[in-house]
Design a protein around this motif. Sequence first.
Motif, PDB file in Angstrom:
ATOM      1  N   ARG A   1       0.901  -1.153   0.026  1.00 35.99           N
ATOM      2  CA  ARG A   1      -0.114  -0.034  -0.016  1.00 35.99           C
ATOM      3  C   ARG A   1       1.100   1.304  -0.210  1.00 35.99           C
ATOM      4  NH1 ARG A   1      -5.499   0.382   3.125  1.00 35.99           N
ATOM      5  NH2 ARG A   1      -6.170  -0.714   1.309  1.00 35.99           N
ATOM      6  N   TYR A   2       0.515   1.980  -0.851  1.00 34.82           N
ATOM      7  CA  TYR A   2       1.280   3.297  -0.898  1.00 34.82           C
ATOM      8  C   TYR A   2       0.062   4.638  -0.657  1.00 34.82           C
ATOM      9  CZ  TYR A   2       4.929   1.123  -3.799  1.00 34.82           C
ATOM     10  OH  TYR A   2       5.825   0.189  -4.053  1.00 34.82           O
ATOM     11  N   ILE A   3       0.895   5.511   0.018  1.00 35.65           N
ATOM     12  CA  ILE A   3       0.174   6.484   0.574  1.00 35.65           C
ATOM     13  C   ILE A   3       0.839   7.892   0.169  1.00 35.65           C
ATOM     14  CG2 ILE A   3      -0.850   7.758   2.956  1.00 35.65           C
ATOM     15  CD1 ILE A   3      -0.181   5.234   4.260  1.00 35.65           C
ATOM     16  N   PRO A   4      -0.184   8.850  -0.360  1.00 35.25           N
ATOM     17  CA  PRO A   4       0.147  10.178  -0.787  1.00 35.25           C
ATOM     18  C   PRO A   4       0.552  10.980   0.490  1.00 35.25           C
ATOM     19  CG  PRO A   4      -1.422   9.541  -2.150  1.00 35.25           C
ATOM     20  CD  PRO A   4      -1.585   8.509  -1.194  1.00 35.25           C
ATOM     21  N   VAL A   5       1.725  11.552   0.404  1.00 33.89           N
ATOM     22  CA  VAL A   5       2.051  12.345   1.607  1.00 33.89           C
ATOM     23  C   VAL A   5       2.717  13.306   1.362  1.00 33.89           C
ATOM     24  CG1 VAL A   5       1.961  10.481   3.431  1.00 33.89           C
ATOM     25  CG2 VAL A   5       4.218  10.825   2.419  1.00 33.89           C
ATOM     26  N   ALA A   6       3.272  14.659   2.310  1.00 36.41           N
ATOM     27  CA  ALA A   6       4.002  15.619   2.043  1.00 36.41           C
ATOM     28  C   ALA A   6       4.240  16.343   3.481  1.00 36.41           C
ATOM     29  CB  ALA A   6       3.297  16.684   1.215  1.00 36.41           C
TER      30      ALA A   6
ATOM     31  N   LEU B   1       5.571  14.309   8.340  1.00 36.60           N
ATOM     32  CA  LEU B   1       4.751  14.052   7.112  1.00 36.60           C
ATOM     33  C   LEU B   1       3.237  13.819   7.267  1.00 36.60           C
ATOM     34  CD1 LEU B   1       7.066  11.456   5.145  1.00 36.60           C
ATOM     35  CD2 LEU B   1       6.793  13.895   4.654  1.00 36.60           C
ATOM     36  N   VAL B   2       2.454  14.300   6.432  1.00 32.75           N
ATOM     37  CA  VAL B   2       1.111  14.080   6.645  1.00 32.75           C
ATOM     38  C   VAL B   2       0.356  13.689   5.401  1.00 32.75           C
ATOM     39  CG1 VAL B   2       0.911  15.913   8.438  1.00 32.75           C
ATOM     40  CG2 VAL B   2       0.685  16.656   6.243  1.00 32.75           C
ATOM     41  N   THR B   3      -0.632  13.073   5.535  1.00 40.95           N
ATOM     42  CA  THR B   3      -1.350  12.592   4.206  1.00 40.95           C
ATOM     43  C   THR B   3      -2.252  13.943   3.830  1.00 40.95           C
ATOM     44  OG1 THR B   3      -3.255  11.820   5.573  1.00 40.95           O
ATOM     45  CG2 THR B   3      -1.643  10.248   4.985  1.00 40.95           C
ATOM     46  N   PHE B   4      -2.675  14.204   2.763  1.00 38.87           N
ATOM     47  CA  PHE B   4      -3.472  15.075   2.194  1.00 38.87           C
ATOM     48  C   PHE B   4      -4.694  14.730   1.565  1.00 38.87           C
ATOM     49  CE2 PHE B   4      -0.117  14.622  -0.750  1.00 38.87           C
ATOM     50  CZ  PHE B   4      -0.521  14.409  -2.137  1.00 38.87           C
ATOM     51  N   THR B   5      -4.667  13.588   1.442  1.00 39.24           N
ATOM     52  CA  THR B   5      -5.815  12.763   0.549  1.00 39.24           C
ATOM     53  C   THR B   5      -6.221  11.465   1.155  1.00 39.24           C
ATOM     54  OG1 THR B   5      -6.580  11.917  -1.645  1.00 39.24           O
ATOM     55  CG2 THR B   5      -4.394  11.904  -1.227  1.00 39.24           C
ATOM     56  N   GLU B   6      -7.461  11.059   1.136  1.00 36.45           N
ATOM     57  CA  GLU B   6      -7.823   9.742   1.423  1.00 36.45           C
ATOM     58  C   GLU B   6      -7.474   8.423   0.456  1.00 36.45           C
ATOM     59  OE1 GLU B   6      -9.030   8.963   4.680  1.00 36.45           O
ATOM     60  OE2 GLU B   6      -8.550  11.016   5.005  1.00 36.45           O
ATOM     61  N   ARG B   7      -7.114   9.197  -0.564  1.00 35.99           N
ATOM     62  CA  ARG B   7      -6.641   8.079  -2.005  1.00 35.99           C
ATOM     63  C   ARG B   7      -5.654   7.303  -1.267  1.00 35.99           C
ATOM     64  NH1 ARG B   7     -10.263   7.849  -6.454  1.00 35.99           N
ATOM     65  NH2 ARG B   7     -11.387   9.892  -6.618  1.00 35.99           N
ATOM     66  N   ARG B   8      -5.525   5.910  -1.671  1.00 32.35           N
ATOM     67  CA  ARG B   8      -4.406   5.071  -1.768  1.00 32.35           C
ATOM     68  C   ARG B   8      -4.356   4.284  -2.957  1.00 32.35           C
ATOM     69  NH1 ARG B   8      -4.524   8.011   2.013  1.00 32.35           N
ATOM     70  NH2 ARG B   8      -4.571   7.756   4.324  1.00 32.35           N
ATOM     71  N   VAL B   9      -3.186   3.718  -2.955  1.00 29.07           N
ATOM     72  CA  VAL B   9      -2.694   2.774  -4.092  1.00 29.07           C
ATOM     73  C   VAL B   9      -2.182   1.552  -3.714  1.00 29.07           C
ATOM     74  CG1 VAL B   9      -1.295   2.637  -6.231  1.00 29.07           C
ATOM     75  CG2 VAL B   9      -2.484   4.728  -5.419  1.00 29.07           C
TER      76      VAL B   9
ATOM     77  N   VAL C   1      11.038  13.194   0.106  1.00 30.65           N
ATOM     78  CA  VAL C   1       9.656  13.890   0.311  1.00 30.65           C
ATOM     79  C   VAL C   1       9.549  14.233   1.781  1.00 30.65           C
ATOM     80  CG1 VAL C   1       7.282  13.077   0.996  1.00 30.65           C
ATOM     81  CG2 VAL C   1       8.338  12.197  -1.094  1.00 30.65           C
ATOM     82  N   GLU C   2      10.316  13.665   2.655  1.00 25.02           N
ATOM     83  CA  GLU C   2      10.377  14.117   4.287  1.00 25.02           C
ATOM     84  C   GLU C   2      11.285  15.404   4.175  1.00 25.02           C
ATOM     85  OE1 GLU C   2      11.753  12.662   8.435  1.00 25.02           O
ATOM     86  OE2 GLU C   2      11.559  10.983   6.900  1.00 25.02           O
ATOM     87  N   TYR C   3      12.128  15.774   3.156  1.00 27.09           N
ATOM     88  CA  TYR C   3      12.655  17.038   3.128  1.00 27.09           C
ATOM     89  C   TYR C   3      11.899  18.189   2.564  1.00 27.09           C
ATOM     90  CZ  TYR C   3      17.028  14.909   4.705  1.00 27.09           C
ATOM     91  OH  TYR C   3      18.093  14.149   5.338  1.00 27.09           O
ATOM     92  N   GLY C   4      10.733  17.683   2.057  1.00 25.90           N
ATOM     93  CA  GLY C   4       9.842  18.730   1.489  1.00 25.90           C
ATOM     94  C   GLY C   4      10.315  19.102   0.046  1.00 25.90           C
ATOM     95  N   MET C   5      10.831  18.219  -0.708  1.00 25.95           N
ATOM     96  CA  MET C   5      11.109  18.393  -1.974  1.00 25.95           C
ATOM     97  C   MET C   5      10.060  18.297  -3.045  1.00 25.95           C
ATOM     98  SD  MET C   5      14.857  16.486  -2.171  1.00 25.95           S
ATOM     99  CE  MET C   5      15.235  17.098  -3.953  1.00 25.95           C
ATOM    100  N   GLY C   6       8.880  17.699  -2.483  1.00 28.70           N
ATOM    101  CA  GLY C   6       7.804  17.321  -3.224  1.00 28.70           C
ATOM    102  C   GLY C   6       6.909  16.422  -2.543  1.00 28.70           C
ATOM    103  N   TRP C   7       5.810  16.104  -3.220  1.00 25.36           N
ATOM    104  CA  TRP C   7       4.732  15.436  -2.527  1.00 25.36           C
ATOM    105  C   TRP C   7       5.080  13.888  -3.186  1.00 25.36           C
ATOM    106  CZ3 TRP C   7       1.380  12.527  -5.320  1.00 25.36           C
ATOM    107  CH2 TRP C   7       1.048  12.774  -6.549  1.00 25.36           C
ATOM    108  N   GLY C   8       4.676  12.865  -2.726  1.00 27.32           N
ATOM    109  CA  GLY C   8       4.766  11.441  -3.229  1.00 27.32           C
ATOM    110  C   GLY C   8       4.151  10.481  -2.611  1.00 27.32           C
ATOM    111  N   ALA C   9       3.758   9.349  -3.235  1.00 24.19           N
ATOM    112  CA  ALA C   9       2.998   8.069  -2.636  1.00 24.19           C
ATOM    113  C   ALA C   9       4.075   7.222  -2.040  1.00 24.19           C
ATOM    114  CB  ALA C   9       2.127   7.374  -3.635  1.00 24.19           C
TER     115      ALA C   9
END
Length: 224
Positions: free
Chosen positions: A89-94, A179-187, A156-164
């Motif tokens: 499972r992949y989670i979009p975070v930033a 890091l925090v999630t910004f959507t309920e979407r998961r892959v 992603v943790e350094y804030g270079m961009g968002w990623g799953a």
Amino acid sequence: ELTGVTSDGAHDDQPLVHLPIAANADSLSTWLLPALARFHHGHPAAVEVIRDDESRNADHLRTGEVLGAISSVPDRIRGCRMQMLGVMRYIPVATPDYLARWMPDGPTEAALARAPMVQYDRSDNLQREVLRMLSPAPADPPAVYIPASTEYHRAVEYGMGWGAVPRVQIADALDAGRLVTFTERRVDVPLYWQYWKLASPLLSALTESIVEAAAEFLGAADQS
């Protein structure tokens, strides 16, 4: 060599059998390496891991380059067996600062079109799939390419961009609020182990080690 008898661990004087396999970077950096280590400790073998995207690993099996492959493609290959390993499972975070700067109103179409996105490489379809899930309109945001699994989630943790990112890799960062999630979407990416139909104790032992490790890790990840 492949049909030789495996040992009970006392194999210092035995020649090591070369066992090439194909695996994706995220599996290698999370659950696969401990499984390979356990296999090495008990068998006279030296595993070579060819790292590629899970959607392309089956090609290495078709060409005969490897004896087994972890793949997201369930197509059965002639002369091979296939076992379902589980789901990663992949989670979009930033980071909170990143979201405050680039998505102050959430992941809107306009924000997703301009907010930097971290990709593994130019063949990374996973991030594009998430982008399509979040934005019905076609979007081509700036991409930061980090072609290594551990360094990817660090970017992603350094804030270079968002990623799953796989949940297990960022559990501590999520718990700490870095890091925090910004959507309920998961892959959810299904993973399969395909390997040659050989009467080989070594390949059977390797398969058993991989299947056991995947059942433990991917089962937990699927419930997170």
